[in-house]
Design an enzyme around this catalytic site. Structure first.
Site, PDB file in Angstrom:
ATOM      1  N   HIS A  68      -6.384 -13.438  -7.916  1.00  0.00           N
ATOM      2  CA  HIS A  68      -7.240 -12.476  -7.232  1.00  0.00           C
ATOM      3  C   HIS A  68      -8.630 -12.534  -7.851  1.00  0.00           C
ATOM      4  O   HIS A  68      -8.766 -12.765  -9.050  1.00  0.00           O
ATOM      5  CB  HIS A  68      -6.676 -11.059  -7.328  1.00  0.00           C
ATOM      6  CG  HIS A  68      -7.297 -10.119  -6.340  1.00  0.00           C
ATOM      7  ND1 HIS A  68      -8.525  -9.521  -6.558  1.00  0.00           N
ATOM      8  CD2 HIS A  68      -6.883  -9.693  -5.117  1.00  0.00           C
ATOM      9  CE1 HIS A  68      -8.832  -8.761  -5.515  1.00  0.00           C
ATOM     10  NE2 HIS A  68      -7.850  -8.851  -4.624  1.00  0.00           N
ATOM     11  N   LYS A  72       0.847  -1.194   0.000  1.00  0.00           N
ATOM     12  CA  LYS A  72       0.000   0.000   0.000  1.00  0.00           C
ATOM     13  C   LYS A  72       0.884   1.246   0.000  1.00  0.00           C
ATOM     14  O   LYS A  72       1.991   1.203   0.522  1.00  0.00           O
ATOM     15  CB  LYS A  72      -0.907  -0.003   1.236  1.00  0.00           C
ATOM     16  CG  LYS A  72      -1.754  -1.255   1.403  1.00  0.00           C
ATOM     17  CD  LYS A  72      -2.847  -1.373   0.367  1.00  0.00           C
ATOM     18  CE  LYS A  72      -3.708  -2.618   0.622  1.00  0.00           C
ATOM     19  NZ  LYS A  72      -4.804  -2.734  -0.361  1.00  0.00           N
TER      20      LYS A  72
END
Length: 453
Positions: free
Chosen positions: A294, A175
């Site tokens: 994902h 992040k």
């Protein structure tokens, strides 16, 4: 050719619309071991009998159309048609029922999830005679399972490649997900891996944007992997997202990852598509790459309770198409997930043979024979205080992935990774000593804090 579908010279062809249930509702049908079985949650328009609507689902997802056509007489509909063979009410829902449909195996191309879904969840979901339709589960017969390669490597081969046993694997999504330069991104990867994580991950949004092109990211992440491996003595990996705008670009990225010698790549299998995913999975097996999956976009398909598909169907499809990891919810984090239902599709990902268990949402017994298993990934909104519950719920064969739960540590990325590793080691040690993680989890983490930043 059966009397219902045979065209005889003396009879002639009779055009017109007829009720679906006359041909496609067959409650006396005994399912075959080679049939693909589907359980649909049907919400019909008012005034339509369940038998007609269940038959309509079977027809529109197999050989039927809105009217009788003369070319029906050129084939055997009894051989190729889908059949609604059972209907049952949904407890607590007066206007809904479960329609069970059997599809002959010859309707589907071998080794193609794309073709299977095109039929079973194709145009029928827009059928105006239905208010809503949801595919709850599929039974994939052994004869069809054996036409798929499945996961590139599977759970045991992955553990052997990583030389890591007896505990869940630890991961972290870097992040902020967008905006970092490739060099700063690689620095964050290094700090997390050096701190004790097994994997770091590209966010699903990260492909090849102006602020960070894919080739630069791959190079800096590879440098971080090799540096952290040299310093820790452990095998490390970063999920390099190979998802791209074309299959050709996707494969170019996978080839470059292999040339760098990294252990794993990543794909967004729903936005990328099943054809692309299966292509990448085959390449990964042939070239020794693990494949992390994902599920971006899954909630568009599975969030509604009466329309779309349940995630257990998407999980089965992924195991067939190919992937070594897939995100599977957490039960304890910020995303939705009922414990029994979640563990039901986690078992469908990992185990070889799963018995029918309606309490866990499993409508059919599923035999995967020799198809390798997939590691479920728990992620989104979890942190060290969730570690006891995650260790108990998911067991050793899982990946526990902390994004903000690593990078949000007040001392930085590396201390956040250390905290996660210490918490995991403490929970595994306590479990192996016979302590109840559900009861003693808080005390275990507090004790571990003495040895962790």
């Amino acid at each position: 050719m059966s009397p219902q579908t045979e065209t005889k010279a003396g009879v002639g062809f009779k055009a017109g619309v007829k009720e679906y249930k006359l041909t496609y509702y067959t409650p006396e049908y005994e399912t075959k071991d080679t049939d693909i079985l589907a359980a649909f949650r049907v919400t019909p328009q008012p005034g339509v009998p369940p038998e007609e609507r269940g038959a309509a689902v079977a027809a529109e997802s197999s050989t039927g159309t809105w009217t009788t056509v003369w070319t029906d007489g050129l084939t055997s509909l009894d051989r190729y048609k889908g059949r609604c063979y059972h209907i049952e009410p949904v407890p607590g829902e007066e206007e809904q029922f479960i329609a069970y449909v059997a599809y002959p195996l010859d309707l589907f191309e071998e080794g193609s999830v794309t073709n299977m879904f095109t039929s079973i969840v194709g145009n029928v979901f827009g059928f105006k005679a239905l208010r809503a339709l949801r595919l709850e589960d599929l039974r994939i017969p052994v004869a069809y399972v054996k036409t798929f390669q499945g996961p590139p490597h599977g759970i045991q081969v992955e553990r052997d490649k990583l030389n890591k046993y007896g505990r869940p694997l630890l991961g972290c999504t870097i992040k902020p997900k967008l905006g970092l330069s490739a060099k700063n991104y690689g620095r964050a990867v290094y700090e997390c891996l050096r701190g004790g994580l097994d994997f770091t991950k590209d966010d699903e949004n990260v492909n090849s944007q102006p602020f960070m092109r894919w080739r630069d990211r791959f190079l800096f992440c590879a440098e971080a992997i090799y540096k952290s491996q040299a310093e820790t003595g452990e095998i490390k990996g970063h999920y390099l997202n190979a998802t791209a705008g074309t299959c050709e670009d996707m494969m170019k990225r996978a080839v470059f990852a292999r040339e760098l010698g990294v252990p794993i790549v990543m794909h967004d299998y729903l936005t990328g598509g099943f054809t692309a995913n299966t292509t990448l999975a085959h390449y990964c097996r042939d070239n020794g790459l693990l494949l992390h999956i994902h599920r971006a976009m899954h909630a568009v398909i599975d969030r509604q309770k009466n329309h779309g598909m349940h995630f257990r169907v998407l999980a089965k499809a992924l195991r067939m198409s190919g992937g070594d990891h897939i995100h599977a919810g957490t039960v304890v984090g910020k995303l939705e997930g009922e414990r029994d239902i979640t563990l039901g599709f986690v078992d469908l990902l990992r185990d070889d043979y799963i018995e029918k268990d309606r309490s866990r949402g499993i409508y059919f017994t599923q035999d995967w024979v020799s198809l390798p298993g997939v590691l479920p990934v728990a992620s989104r909104g979890i942190h060290v205080w969730h570690m006891p519950a995650l260790t108990e719920i998911f067991g050793d064969d899982s990946v526990l992935q902390f994004g903000g739960g690593t990078l949000g540590h007040p001392w930085g990325n590396a201390p956040g990774a250390v905290a996660n590793r210490v918490a995991l080691e403490a929970c595994v040690k306590a479990r192996n000593e016979g302590r109840d993680l559900a009861v003693d989890g808080g005390d275990i983490i507090r004790e571990a804090c003495k040895w962790s930043p």
